[in-house]
Design a protein around this motif. Structure first.
Motif, PDB file in Angstrom:
ATOM      1  N   TRP A  10       0.827  -1.201   0.000  1.00  0.00           N
ATOM      2  CA  TRP A  10       0.000   0.000   0.000  1.00  0.00           C
ATOM      3  C   TRP A  10       0.861   1.252   0.000  1.00  0.00           C
ATOM      4  CZ3 TRP A  10      -5.130   0.300  -0.643  1.00  0.00           C
ATOM      5  CH2 TRP A  10      -5.840  -0.901  -0.563  1.00  0.00           C
ATOM      6  N   ASN A  11       0.377   2.260  -0.704  1.00  0.00           N
ATOM      7  CA  ASN A  11       0.968   3.588  -0.639  1.00  0.00           C
ATOM      8  C   ASN A  11      -0.166   4.600  -0.749  1.00  0.00           C
ATOM      9  OD1 ASN A  11       0.287   3.823  -3.390  1.00  0.00           O
ATOM     10  ND2 ASN A  11       2.290   3.073  -4.037  1.00  0.00           N
ATOM     11  N   ASP A  12       0.173   5.877  -0.627  1.00  0.00           N
ATOM     12  CA  ASP A  12      -0.860   6.915  -0.636  1.00  0.00           C
ATOM     13  C   ASP A  12      -1.623   6.966  -1.963  1.00  0.00           C
ATOM     14  OD1 ASP A  12      -0.238   7.572   1.942  1.00  0.00           O
ATOM     15  OD2 ASP A  12       0.866   9.401   1.453  1.00  0.00           O
ATOM     16  N   GLN A  13      -0.945   6.670  -3.080  1.00  0.00           N
ATOM     17  CA  GLN A  13      -1.619   6.713  -4.382  1.00  0.00           C
ATOM     18  C   GLN A  13      -2.659   5.590  -4.496  1.00  0.00           C
ATOM     19  OE1 GLN A  13       1.821   6.762  -4.129  1.00  0.00           O
ATOM     20  NE2 GLN A  13       1.998   8.972  -4.417  1.00  0.00           N
ATOM     21  N   LEU A  15      -4.141   4.136  -1.971  1.00  0.00           N
ATOM     22  CA  LEU A  15      -5.207   4.508  -1.039  1.00  0.00           C
ATOM     23  C   LEU A  15      -6.111   5.570  -1.656  1.00  0.00           C
ATOM     24  CD1 LEU A  15      -6.464   4.317   1.821  1.00  0.00           C
ATOM     25  CD2 LEU A  15      -4.880   6.131   2.491  1.00  0.00           C
ATOM     26  N   GLN A  16      -5.525   6.532  -2.352  1.00  0.00           N
ATOM     27  CA  GLN A  16      -6.297   7.583  -3.018  1.00  0.00           C
ATOM     28  C   GLN A  16      -7.237   6.987  -4.061  1.00  0.00           C
ATOM     29  OE1 GLN A  16      -6.152  10.965  -2.404  1.00  0.00           O
ATOM     30  NE2 GLN A  16      -7.664  11.417  -3.956  1.00  0.00           N
ATOM     31  N   GLN A  34      -7.497  14.736  -0.738  1.00  0.00           N
ATOM     32  CA  GLN A  34      -6.416  13.770  -0.579  1.00  0.00           C
ATOM     33  C   GLN A  34      -6.738  12.730   0.496  1.00  0.00           C
ATOM     34  OE1 GLN A  34      -4.644  14.686  -3.561  1.00  0.00           O
ATOM     35  NE2 GLN A  34      -3.265  13.518  -2.276  1.00  0.00           N
ATOM     36  N   SER A  36      -4.557   9.808   2.608  1.00  0.00           N
ATOM     37  CA  SER A  36      -3.175   9.410   2.862  1.00  0.00           C
ATOM     38  C   SER A  36      -3.087   8.622   4.159  1.00  0.00           C
ATOM     39  CB  SER A  36      -2.263  10.638   2.923  1.00  0.00           C
ATOM     40  OG  SER A  36      -2.674  11.489   3.976  1.00  0.00           O
ATOM     41  N   PHE A  37      -1.973   7.934   4.328  1.00  0.00           N
ATOM     42  CA  PHE A  37      -1.704   7.222   5.569  1.00  0.00           C
ATOM     43  C   PHE A  37      -1.027   8.184   6.538  1.00  0.00           C
ATOM     44  CE2 PHE A  37      -1.809   3.560   2.635  1.00  0.00           C
ATOM     45  CZ  PHE A  37      -2.728   2.786   3.313  1.00  0.00           C
ATOM     46  N   ASN A  38      -1.347   8.061   7.819  1.00  0.00           N
ATOM     47  CA  ASN A  38      -0.731   8.882   8.855  1.00  0.00           C
ATOM     48  C   ASN A  38      -0.317   7.946   9.993  1.00  0.00           C
ATOM     49  OD1 ASN A  38      -0.011  10.566  10.934  1.00  0.00           O
ATOM     50  ND2 ASN A  38      -1.748  11.943  10.693  1.00  0.00           N
ATOM     51  N   ASN A  54      -9.296  16.575   3.827  1.00  0.00           N
ATOM     52  CA  ASN A  54      -8.519  15.374   3.545  1.00  0.00           C
ATOM     53  C   ASN A  54      -8.882  14.274   4.524  1.00  0.00           C
ATOM     54  OD1 ASN A  54      -7.232  16.755   1.517  1.00  0.00           O
ATOM     55  ND2 ASN A  54      -5.453  17.276   2.755  1.00  0.00           N
ATOM     56  N   GLU A  56      -7.247  10.912   6.544  1.00  0.00           N
ATOM     57  CA  GLU A  56      -6.033  10.217   6.952  1.00  0.00           C
ATOM     58  C   GLU A  56      -6.419   8.852   7.511  1.00  0.00           C
ATOM     59  OE1 GLU A  56      -4.255  12.866   9.781  1.00  0.00           O
ATOM     60  OE2 GLU A  56      -3.288  14.039   8.211  1.00  0.00           O
TER      61      GLU A  56
END
Length: 159
Positions: A10-13, A15-16, A34, A36-38, A54, A56
């Motif tokens: 997994w990455n932010d893209q 997840l988006q 957006q 994103s992971f936090n 956004n 998270e």
């Protein structure tokens, strides 16, 4: 598959893209902000930011669970997102939020993501009720919640 491998998939893209897809599929509305992971999130599966709009997500959701858990958390945050943007009540107590969450089959609560570090065991002298705590408590101030008896330190577990 190890937990490190689950997160590396997994990455932010990704997840988006998943968030945008869920938004279109279950809410019939676009997600224009957006996702994103936090990794600083500790006690929650995700959060919706009112100012930036956004979302998270706690990466422990991916490590801990299945894809269904991640999708449930995204649906939960999207309920906040869409209701807020429509100017409707978006808090957990609001009827609109509860109805939307139920209709989209989002999850209300995330299971415990990290094990609790329970270090102290207190026992009631009178009824034997046991209390596990992370921190020491003042035995002069607190009593048993069941019978109001005196508490004593039963065990201390090293951390």
């Amino acid at each position: 598959m190890s937990s490190g491998n689950k997160l590396s998939e997994w990455n932010d893209q990704k997840l988006q893209r998943l968030t945008e897809k869920i938004s279109r599929q279950f809410f019939q509305r676009p997600f224009k902000h957006q996702a994103s992971f936090n990794s600083r999130l500790r006690t929650t599966g995700g959060r919706y930011l009112l100012v930036t709009h956004n979302i998270e997500i706690n990466p422990l959701v991916v490590i801990h669970g299945k894809t269904e858990l991640l999708i449930g958390v995204i649906k939960h945050e999207l309920c906040h997102y869409h209701l807020h943007l429509m100017g409707k009540p978006h808090t957990h107590q609001a009827g609109e939020f509860k109805n939307l969450l139920m209709s989209t089959q989002g999850i209300r609560y995330v299971p415990q993501l990290q094990p609790l570090k329970l270090r102290y065991l207190y026992v009631c002298s009178d009824c034997g009720q046991r209390y596990y705590r992370q921190r020491k408590i003042n035995l002069q101030k607190f009593v048993c919640g069941r019978c109001h008896g005196k508490l004593k330190l039963g065990s201390h577990f090293a951390s």
